[in-house]
Design a protein around this motif. Structure first.
Motif, PDB file in Angstrom:
ATOM      1  N   LEU A  72     140.312  86.655  28.634  1.00  0.00           N
ATOM      2  CA  LEU A  72     139.432  85.415  28.629  1.00  0.00           C
ATOM      3  C   LEU A  72     140.348  84.200  28.203  1.00  0.00           C
ATOM      4  CD1 LEU A  72     136.749  84.090  28.965  1.00  0.00           C
ATOM      5  CD2 LEU A  72     136.108  84.579  26.870  1.00  0.00           C
ATOM      6  N   LEU A  73     140.885  84.554  26.755  1.00  0.00           N
ATOM      7  CA  LEU A  73     141.773  83.556  26.179  1.00  0.00           C
ATOM      8  C   LEU A  73     142.887  83.135  27.003  1.00  0.00           C
ATOM      9  CD1 LEU A  73     141.353  81.687  23.799  1.00  0.00           C
ATOM     10  CD2 LEU A  73     142.424  83.441  22.370  1.00  0.00           C
ATOM     11  N   ARG A  74     143.385  84.357  27.578  1.00  0.00           N
ATOM     12  CA  ARG A  74     144.684  84.057  28.434  1.00  0.00           C
ATOM     13  C   ARG A  74     144.331  83.260  29.527  1.00  0.00           C
ATOM     14  NH1 ARG A  74     147.288  88.892  32.467  1.00  0.00           N
ATOM     15  NH2 ARG A  74     148.287  87.422  33.726  1.00  0.00           N
ATOM     16  N   ASP A  75     143.271  83.380  30.193  1.00  0.00           N
ATOM     17  CA  ASP A  75     142.555  82.471  31.485  1.00  0.00           C
ATOM     18  C   ASP A  75     142.350  80.885  30.967  1.00  0.00           C
ATOM     19  OD1 ASP A  75     142.812  84.645  32.853  1.00  0.00           O
ATOM     20  OD2 ASP A  75     140.779  84.725  33.512  1.00  0.00           O
ATOM     21  N   TYR A  76     142.007  80.858  29.748  1.00  0.00           N
ATOM     22  CA  TYR A  76     141.545  79.568  29.060  1.00  0.00           C
ATOM     23  C   TYR A  76     143.153  78.533  29.055  1.00  0.00           C
ATOM     24  CZ  TYR A  76     136.639  79.610  27.287  1.00  0.00           C
ATOM     25  OH  TYR A  76     135.418  79.592  27.519  1.00  0.00           O
ATOM     26  N   VAL A  77     143.892  79.629  28.203  1.00  0.00           N
ATOM     27  CA  VAL A  77     145.311  78.936  27.865  1.00  0.00           C
ATOM     28  C   VAL A  77     146.152  78.715  28.991  1.00  0.00           C
ATOM     29  CG1 VAL A  77     147.375  79.132  26.350  1.00  0.00           C
ATOM     30  CG2 VAL A  77     145.167  79.741  25.504  1.00  0.00           C
ATOM     31  N   MET A  78     146.266  79.645  29.934  1.00  0.00           N
ATOM     32  CA  MET A  78     146.944  79.464  31.230  1.00  0.00           C
ATOM     33  C   MET A  78     146.626  78.254  32.048  1.00  0.00           C
ATOM     34  SD  MET A  78     149.498  81.516  31.319  1.00  0.00           S
ATOM     35  CE  MET A  78     150.246  83.220  30.923  1.00  0.00           C
ATOM     36  N   ILE A 113     150.407  93.952  13.300  1.00  0.00           N
ATOM     37  CA  ILE A 113     149.033  94.115  12.556  1.00  0.00           C
ATOM     38  C   ILE A 113     147.770  93.559  13.685  1.00  0.00           C
ATOM     39  CG2 ILE A 113     147.807  93.014  10.807  1.00  0.00           C
ATOM     40  CD1 ILE A 113     150.365  92.607   9.587  1.00  0.00           C
ATOM     41  N   ALA A 114     147.863  92.306  14.391  1.00  0.00           N
ATOM     42  CA  ALA A 114     146.842  91.993  15.163  1.00  0.00           C
ATOM     43  C   ALA A 114     146.451  93.108  15.988  1.00  0.00           C
ATOM     44  CB  ALA A 114     147.077  90.683  15.857  1.00  0.00           C
ATOM     45  N   SER A 115     147.364  93.378  16.996  1.00  0.00           N
ATOM     46  CA  SER A 115     147.207  94.364  17.950  1.00  0.00           C
ATOM     47  C   SER A 115     146.780  95.820  17.706  1.00  0.00           C
ATOM     48  CB  SER A 115     148.345  94.405  18.960  1.00  0.00           C
ATOM     49  OG  SER A 115     148.772  93.217  19.512  1.00  0.00           O
ATOM     50  N   THR A 134     159.518  95.520  23.785  1.00  0.00           N
ATOM     51  CA  THR A 134     158.082  95.012  23.537  1.00  0.00           C
ATOM     52  C   THR A 134     157.038  95.375  24.453  1.00  0.00           C
ATOM     53  OG1 THR A 134     156.525  93.049  22.796  1.00  0.00           O
ATOM     54  CG2 THR A 134     158.064  92.875  24.668  1.00  0.00           C
ATOM     55  N   LEU A 135     156.228  95.588  23.890  1.00  0.00           N
ATOM     56  CA  LEU A 135     154.638  96.095  24.502  1.00  0.00           C
ATOM     57  C   LEU A 135     153.834  94.959  24.743  1.00  0.00           C
ATOM     58  CD1 LEU A 135     153.264  99.631  23.044  1.00  0.00           C
ATOM     59  CD2 LEU A 135     154.834  98.968  24.901  1.00  0.00           C
ATOM     60  N   ARG A 136     153.041  94.874  25.793  1.00  0.00           N
ATOM     61  CA  ARG A 136     152.025  93.760  25.867  1.00  0.00           C
ATOM     62  C   ARG A 136     150.724  94.262  25.113  1.00  0.00           C
ATOM     63  NH1 ARG A 136     150.914  94.063  32.006  1.00  0.00           N
ATOM     64  NH2 ARG A 136     151.745  96.176  31.443  1.00  0.00           N
ATOM     65  N   PRO A 137     150.311  93.277  24.109  1.00  0.00           N
ATOM     66  CA  PRO A 137     148.976  93.865  23.412  1.00  0.00           C
ATOM     67  C   PRO A 137     148.190  94.575  24.227  1.00  0.00           C
ATOM     68  CG  PRO A 137     149.554  91.625  22.858  1.00  0.00           C
ATOM     69  CD  PRO A 137     150.195  91.944  24.035  1.00  0.00           C
ATOM     70  N   ALA A 172     145.851  88.126  21.576  1.00  0.00           N
ATOM     71  CA  ALA A 172     145.974  87.385  22.872  1.00  0.00           C
ATOM     72  C   ALA A 172     146.752  86.266  22.981  1.00  0.00           C
ATOM     73  CB  ALA A 172     144.515  86.632  23.091  1.00  0.00           C
ATOM     74  N   PHE A 173     147.190  85.742  21.747  1.00  0.00           N
ATOM     75  CA  PHE A 173     148.467  84.988  21.804  1.00  0.00           C
ATOM     76  C   PHE A 173     149.772  85.473  22.286  1.00  0.00           C
ATOM     77  CE2 PHE A 173     146.526  82.054  18.154  1.00  0.00           C
ATOM     78  CZ  PHE A 173     145.658  81.274  19.365  1.00  0.00           C
ATOM     79  N   TYR A 174     150.158  86.626  21.632  1.00  0.00           N
ATOM     80  CA  TYR A 174     151.157  87.393  22.013  1.00  0.00           C
ATOM     81  C   TYR A 174     151.003  87.739  23.650  1.00  0.00           C
ATOM     82  CZ  TYR A 174     151.827  88.510  17.029  1.00  0.00           C
ATOM     83  OH  TYR A 174     152.011  88.416  15.783  1.00  0.00           O
ATOM     84  N   GLU A 175     149.898  88.280  23.925  1.00  0.00           N
ATOM     85  CA  GLU A 175     149.735  88.464  25.464  1.00  0.00           C
ATOM     86  C   GLU A 175     150.014  87.270  26.128  1.00  0.00           C
ATOM     87  OE1 GLU A 175     148.435  91.736  26.399  1.00  0.00           O
ATOM     88  OE2 GLU A 175     148.084  91.380  28.390  1.00  0.00           O
TER      89      GLU A 175
END
Ligand code: NI
Ligand code: NI
Ligand code: NI
Ligand code: NI
Ligand code: NI
Ligand code: NI
Lengths: 248, 248, 248, 248, 248, 248
Positions: free
Chosen positions: E88-94, A114-116, A79-82, E120-123
């Motif tokens: 940004l969302l990563r920092d929020y969720v983490m 799709i999202a990425s 997998t890649l990161r987005p 962002a969720f995947y990331e």
């Protein structure tokens, strides 16, 4: 016409009258006990090449590894990161834009992308604006998910009904059988694969779907079905994206 | 054994006794009036697959677009930024490492990739250390540039002498002719291609090398030569990297 | 002429007739029981300054910390990630380019930096192209690894033969003795240092090379040797890169 | 004790009873018609080394290029982006932390660096927390701006009054004269340098401060003053940060 | 229960029996001649707060600026790059995950955000896996686009039919009128707004949709309608995501 | 005038005679047993809106989550990494700059943000210079920390003396009571809160300041005090930054 099998003078001539290019994207991830790990790029590549041929459009290099986080409990999945995919696709498209390509059609074989991919399009557009590098005519990117197109969905339903499932489906496996008839794999399949449509994380995914299938019965797949899926997808892509590929 | 044409249970079995994987990397860039734009990935892929077969080693997905900044004045060339390639290769290798792969052999078809691939290896090692995620046995990455190997260089010299040149060389073109015999391109070639070995930037590159060749005469290439180059490269890779592929 | 010891009007005058600048890069890493941790930047700095003086070229600020991942099991070693070095060198060079510098010669004292510095050059070139900020004449970056130059290698062989080794070598230690004669360190050296030329990761490195040397015998080093190495390196750099420094 | 002039066994011994390290940071930027471009790193380095000697603390490699955006209209000025400095300092500190260093005192010679260095500290702390890599005792970073310390400010006032100014000040120039007495520059100075304390951007900066000085009269500087500034700064740093350097 | 209006002991008590949190995300972009620039965050915030109240779920800080590249030809529009939103969302969720939150429901008011939030969720998931920091129970993120929910779409159709349009719609304007009844704007609206459903870039967007509306008639909006939309959306969110919010 | 409650034609009209915008930034972090987690953004937002009204300046979207690493041992605290805040603020300001805004006043409610916001300003300026996108008149960014302004500090001293403390102070709590009078929290407060002014890391922070207060007595706060703080801060901001807001 494949970019990789062309010379630069051939591309130069192409660009005198055409501005479109097709980029296939897939994934490298488990597809159940009998599905090939490269299923998503194999299907996207095959359909992209056929669309390219039908519409005289150049087909560029594929992206074989995509977003497969949830499959990482199965050996061989990558997998890649987005954030990586966004930069990768940005470099692809910025390179093409420099030569005068203006329509980029990404043909995608994997729902998780799709999202990425869509986010990457926004990133590209915004970076061009910020750099004051918008082109005339403007660069346009479109995403086509062949496996979600109405005519494809209808054929999935007609051939397999609910045994199509959600992952490692007979339709995508059929396409790989059509493309790689010598690589048809046979393995015992639990008649009751995980039927949940949800899961939490990559560890939970394997717990719910022990052999990797999500409610699918890929034993139904045949190379002949695969050919029909390719033809159906190609026809629909030409109908829906043909104008775009012609710069309209 | 190709990862893309395998199933996850097959990879699982492979990992019970082997830990190595081969990744081909190339470039998407002009190769003169007759060379294919995909030359570097075509050659790397062909050699990687043959090494994989000879050593029973798994071959993973290729990286078709590499570092081709200096070719960007020629239509169809594409390039990554080094920072993108570093993250891309990091994601590839980190994914594989999670499944237990420990030896990653990158077979490379393009000189411009050497620095960035090597930098990516350092990035991967350092990120693993920083995250406290070093493995036992440790992950090891090696780079093999097939076109620079001594036996290959000797064959280049034997067959073409100084007409081998530096880019769009008869040796790499020959390999693509062997792999894609139906795609042999013919075009008039200026008998005196640019012979400078240096250039300043991508614009200057096209001024010095107007048709993209750097002192090479790809009209010398034959499919039969291509076969010899593949065999020579494969034999030398097996000799030099065979222990590595066996985890020694 | 050192940038740090100049005023801006002096630089302004310099730029009326010259466009070149030299940047030294080294590493902060163990160099065996007697080698200074700053060996690689000390040597690069000394040689850069001498080249600058001999060619009337400006010498800019050095980069004292480089790629030293594999030495991290030894106290005092520091390392950048390649991605950091790429951005750092990008900022250096972009700043200089804004003032009209067009030739940047990086004089490097550490083998581990080669890949990342080269990748940084590509990153710089590509970012300039993407931003539509290419200059005329174009910016050119060259890398010079003093310790690998033929005349230096010949002197290493002449003075130390195979006791030169691969790391913490008598040649580099000699240069530091010449530059810092009051800092000559003495310590018992195992007569049989690790002689492997390969290793896996940073932990394995210390296992194979317990005192940090790779097959070298730095007890052979003398300040007088160091002077010869500096003179030899400088002469060869002037011969090979002199035209470049003069904008030819 | 300088890291660059030490061996790894010496650092190993140091770490048996000490955990502190000093890192000097400066800038590479214009300092008026007579000030050295390296003024800020020269002063920081000199003071850091003296503090190191006075407190038996190790002094690590300096960061010679900092935040100098506003000086970019003057030839020879160089600047990092804050995002680069954050990653650079992160790599420095993470490397040191791996060996057991726990107190990092950054001695800074340039006001423009304060924000980015402080931001880098937060980045380091947060990355350690996110990675679950907090240490015991915890890593602590402190910033000391020698030129802003009360005793230094008092001496500036005593010696130069309002002719100290805000940039290219006699106090910092004096320190460079003390350190590099052979590099004292003389140039005619407009008796009325720009006295605005504000400006908008880097272009406006040069309009308001045509020769680079901000209300200062560096012709007042003497090497003897420089020595006093170093002594004053060092004494105050030892008084204020001595406990920190001893791990209290 | 709003995080911003709570104390930390209140959050500590909440976490003894609940693990869910709601995050509203919107956009800062033109919404036609009468629509508020903050429409998308105003609607998301209002609905999020009502869902929070109905389900006793904590509501965290909103993200007021989202993906609005295509609106940048209209004064006041602001946009993030997708790569920024991902971090940004990563920092929020983490941050939230560190306290034990395990279910994060993002309530979104803007179609353009869907791809980047999902990416962002995947990331986030992938970074947790790479760092070996997966939690038990696992962190789960869900995205809810209130304006696309079936019951909301039915009400849009019922109240406005095709005059709902695609941007600056009466439904979203109605919600802002309900929330901010004193800020109802009136302006002449061209009876024939752009009805194209496609456009190329941000410049073309304004050409096709000169006043910013995409086929909508926001003059139909009333505060009373807005109240119905809020109630309808909230009821459907509770029905569809209620189990998720309860950790089921 | 609030951007979120305006239409784009209203912003267009504003930009015909004004170029300034105010952006509030706060933090989402514990503020002791009785302080709201949103205290810092609530205070910054309230003051920003009042300054906007008093000076007819547009107020843009706030940044509710800032730098709160050291509070992460208290449930509900959230933090960005500085690198994220830099990119976030960059996107905010670049978007505004594209419309012609030239003065950006960031009104800040949290001391921990100062460094990262200032670093972000440098990043923005430098990216504009590197891209050759400087504007005329130039973009200018200013930071105003309301709680540190002299008149505010004087009022803190007058009302609370040393019981103001350093975090979760009565002055900021008073402002939140004034803005949200229905959310006044009451809890027993240890009469001897941690009085240390230093700490090492986020874990140590909670050890030294068990209930989150740093030497403060927020029980002294009243809504009436809060009103005085808002009025005092607003008057001083208007006095000090009024010219800036008017483009002088
Ligand atoms: Ni699939
Ligand atoms: Ni090639
Ligand atoms: Ni060395
Ligand atoms: Ni200075
Ligand atoms: Ni909207
Ligand atoms: Ni506060």
């Amino acid at each position: 016409m494949l970019l990789h099998l062309s010379t630069w003078p051939e591309v130069e001539r192409y660009l005198t009258h055409r501005r479109a290019i097709i980029l296939p994207i897939g994934s490298t991830e488990q597809h159940g006990p009998t599905g090939l790990i490269g299923t998503d790029i194999i299907t996207a590549q095959a359909i992209a090449e056929e669309v390219g041929q039908r519409t005289d459009t150049l087909v560029g290099p594929g992206i074989p590894v995509g977003m497969a986080h949830h499959h990482m409990a199965f050996p061989g999945s990558m997998t890649l990161r987005p954030s990586t995919l966004v930069q990768l696709l940005r470099d692809y498209v910025m390179s093409l834009s420099a030569h005068g390509f203006r329509e980029v059609l990404v043909i995608n074989g994997h729902g998780g992308n799709i999202a990425s991919v869509t986010a990457a399009f926004y990133e590209i557009y915004e970076e061009m604006r910020l750099a004051g590098r918008d082109t005339t005519p403007p660069l346009r990117c479109e995403l086509c998910n062949w496996f979600l197109m109405p005519a494809v969905a209808a054929l999935q339903q007609e051939l397999y009904g609910e045994r199509e499932g959600l992952h490692a489906t007979p339709s995508e496996v059929a396409v790989t059988q059509y493309i790689h008839p010598t690589r048809i794999k046979i393995a015992p399949l639990d008649p009751h694969p995980g039927t949940s449509s949800s899961f939490s994380d990559w560890r939970d995914f394997r717990t719910r779907f022990p052999d990797g299938r999500m409610g699918s019965d890929p034993s139904l797949a045949t190379p002949r079905d695969g050919e029909r899926f390719v033809q159906t997808a190609v026809a629909e892509i030409v109908a829906r994206h043909g104008d775009f590929l012609n710069g309209v």
